[in-house]
Design a protein around this motif. Structure first.
Motif, short mmCIF file in Angstrom:
data_model
loop_
_atom_site.label_atom_id
_atom_site.label_comp_id
_atom_site.label_asym_id
_atom_site.label_seq_id
_atom_site.Cartn_x
_atom_site.Cartn_y
_atom_site.Cartn_z
N SER A 45 0.74 -1.17 -0.11
CA SER A 45 -0.13 -0.26 0.01
C SER A 45 0.87 1.16 0.02
CB SER A 45 -1.04 -0.18 1.19
OG SER A 45 -1.84 -1.22 1.26
N LEU A 46 0.15 2.38 -0.63
CA LEU A 46 0.80 3.50 -0.53
C LEU A 46 -0.20 4.77 -0.44
CD1 LEU A 46 3.58 3.77 -3.33
CD2 LEU A 46 4.01 3.81 -0.97
N ARG A 47 0.23 5.73 0.38
CA ARG A 47 -0.81 6.73 0.34
C ARG A 47 -0.08 8.14 -0.33
NH1 ARG A 47 -3.52 10.12 5.25
NH2 ARG A 47 -1.47 11.18 5.38
N LEU A 48 -0.85 8.62 -1.37
CA LEU A 48 -0.39 9.64 -2.14
C LEU A 48 -1.29 10.85 -1.45
CD1 LEU A 48 -0.25 8.60 -5.74
CD2 LEU A 48 1.75 8.32 -3.96
N SER A 49 -0.41 12.03 -1.33
CA SER A 49 -0.86 13.29 -1.05
C SER A 49 -0.97 14.40 -2.20
CB SER A 49 -0.17 13.71 0.09
OG SER A 49 -0.26 12.96 1.41
N CYS A 50 -1.79 15.18 -2.13
CA CYS A 50 -1.92 16.28 -2.94
C CYS A 50 -2.09 17.70 -2.33
CB CYS A 50 -2.80 16.10 -4.27
SG CYS A 50 -3.19 17.54 -5.19
N LYS A 58 -11.25 0.32 -8.46
CA LYS A 58 -12.42 0.33 -7.51
C LYS A 58 -12.19 -0.83 -6.66
CE LYS A 58 -16.28 1.66 -9.63
NZ LYS A 58 -17.56 1.57 -10.38
N GLY A 59 -12.28 -0.40 -5.33
CA GLY A 59 -12.28 -1.35 -4.20
C GLY A 59 -10.74 -1.49 -3.79
N ARG A 60 -9.57 -0.98 -4.56
CA ARG A 60 -8.56 -0.81 -4.11
C ARG A 60 -7.76 0.51 -3.63
NH1 ARG A 60 -4.49 -2.30 -7.35
NH2 ARG A 60 -5.27 -1.61 -9.31
N PHE A 61 -8.38 1.33 -4.46
CA PHE A 61 -7.93 2.83 -4.24
C PHE A 61 -9.18 3.53 -3.30
CE2 PHE A 61 -4.45 3.08 -7.89
CZ PHE A 61 -4.05 2.06 -7.38
N THR A 62 -8.81 4.74 -2.72
CA THR A 62 -9.69 5.45 -2.03
C THR A 62 -9.16 7.02 -2.15
OG1 THR A 62 -10.53 3.74 -0.51
CG2 THR A 62 -11.06 5.71 -0.05
N THR A 63 -9.97 7.73 -2.35
CA THR A 63 -9.54 9.23 -2.36
C THR A 63 -10.35 9.95 -1.31
OG1 THR A 63 -9.14 11.35 -3.72
CG2 THR A 63 -11.06 10.19 -4.14
N ALA A 64 -9.87 11.02 -0.86
CA ALA A 64 -10.49 11.75 0.16
C ALA A 64 -9.75 12.86 0.32
CB ALA A 64 -10.44 11.09 1.63
N ARG A 65 -10.65 14.00 0.66
CA ARG A 65 -9.97 15.36 0.94
C ARG A 65 -10.19 15.69 2.32
NH1 ARG A 65 -14.96 18.60 -2.30
NH2 ARG A 65 -16.56 18.78 -0.58
N ASP A 66 -9.33 16.71 2.77
CA ASP A 66 -9.22 17.25 4.07
C ASP A 66 -9.13 18.78 3.90
OD1 ASP A 66 -8.60 18.36 6.41
OD2 ASP A 66 -7.26 16.51 6.95
N LYS A 67 -10.30 19.38 4.05
CA LYS A 67 -10.40 20.65 3.88
C LYS A 67 -9.69 21.69 4.78
CE LYS A 67 -15.27 20.84 1.87
NZ LYS A 67 -16.59 21.41 2.10
N ALA A 68 -9.45 21.31 5.80
CA ALA A 68 -8.62 21.95 6.99
C ALA A 68 -7.17 22.02 6.26
CB ALA A 68 -8.75 21.54 8.14
N VAL A 127 -5.74 16.53 -0.69
CA VAL A 127 -6.41 15.43 -1.03
C VAL A 127 -5.31 14.03 -1.02
CG1 VAL A 127 -7.72 14.50 -3.08
CG2 VAL A 127 -7.84 16.83 -2.65
N TYR A 128 -6.11 12.85 -0.82
CA TYR A 128 -5.15 11.86 -0.46
C TYR A 128 -5.71 10.76 -1.49
CZ TYR A 128 -4.01 14.12 3.97
OH TYR A 128 -3.55 15.13 4.84
N LEU A 129 -4.74 9.85 -1.83
CA LEU A 129 -5.14 8.86 -2.63
C LEU A 129 -4.59 7.64 -2.00
CD1 LEU A 129 -6.34 7.20 -5.21
CD2 LEU A 129 -4.15 7.67 -6.35
N GLN A 130 -5.26 6.70 -1.26
CA GLN A 130 -4.87 5.78 -0.58
C GLN A 130 -5.03 4.39 -1.73
OE1 GLN A 130 -3.74 5.13 2.94
NE2 GLN A 130 -3.29 3.08 1.89
N MET A 131 -3.89 3.68 -1.70
CA MET A 131 -3.72 2.91 -2.92
C MET A 131 -3.44 1.32 -2.06
SD MET A 131 -1.91 4.66 -5.76
CE MET A 131 -0.28 4.73 -5.25
N THR A 132 -4.23 0.45 -2.29
CA THR A 132 -4.00 -0.84 -1.62
C THR A 132 -3.88 -1.82 -2.53
OG1 THR A 132 -6.39 -1.28 -1.18
CG2 THR A 132 -5.24 0.16 0.52
N SER A 133 -3.38 -3.17 -2.29
CA SER A 133 -3.27 -4.29 -3.08
C SER A 133 -2.38 -3.77 -4.41
CB SER A 133 -4.58 -4.82 -3.31
OG SER A 133 -5.23 -5.15 -2.27
N LEU A 134 -1.64 -3.10 -4.46
CA LEU A 134 -0.82 -2.58 -5.61
C LEU A 134 -0.33 -3.78 -6.41
CD1 LEU A 134 0.83 0.48 -4.03
CD2 LEU A 134 -0.77 0.28 -6.16
N GLN A 135 -0.60 -3.70 -7.50
CA GLN A 135 -0.08 -4.69 -8.56
C GLN A 135 0.87 -4.46 -9.57
OE1 GLN A 135 -1.24 -7.65 -7.70
NE2 GLN A 135 -2.47 -6.92 -6.18
#
Length: 124
Positions: free
Chosen positions: A17-22, A65-75, A79-87
């Motif tokens: 897994s990796l988590r990217l930040s923007c 879908k099902g492996r990556f999740t994105t979310a934003r933190d307004k504060a 924005v984050y991209l959580q990546m799991t089960s990387l292939q």
């Protein structure tokens, strides 16, 4: 001036897994949509996921879908991209992008501002 800076890329083993930040500046998520894209040499940049402005609805391409999740933190204006089960098909340079309006979060040409990208490598 709108600026985007990606971070968090690196080398990970298959299945890892990796988590990217923007990190963003000059834009507010209430009015700007965010998209994540990736690109490998010799191929077109492809859309992975997006977050709409306003209510922050999220959208995912079928291949993440099902492996990556994105979310934003307004504060944190991030924005984050959580990546799991990387292939082995996931290595690429990953980009975030933003625009005040897009017809689809995957419409690459409609995004006005782009980050510099961060490299993701999957290898054992």
């Amino acid at each position: 001036q709108v600026q985007l800076v990606e971070s968090g890329g690196g080398l990970v083993q298959p299945g890892g897994s990796l988590r990217l930040s923007c990190a963003t500046s000059g834009c507010t998520f209430d009015y700007y949509a965010i998209g994540w894209f990736r690109q490998v040499p010799g191929k077109e940049r492809e859309g992975i996921t997006g977050i709409s402005s306003g209510d922050g609805s999220t959208y995912y391409a079928d291949y993440v879908k099902g492996r990556f999740t994105t979310a934003r933190d307004k504060a944190k204006n991030t924005v984050y991209l959580q990546m799991t089960s990387l292939q082995h098909e996931d290595p690429a340079v990953y980009y975030c992008a933003t625009a005040t309006w897009v017809s689809s979060c995957y419409s690459l040409n409609e995004y006005e501002y782009w980050g510099q990208g961060t490299q993701v490598t999957v290898s054992s």
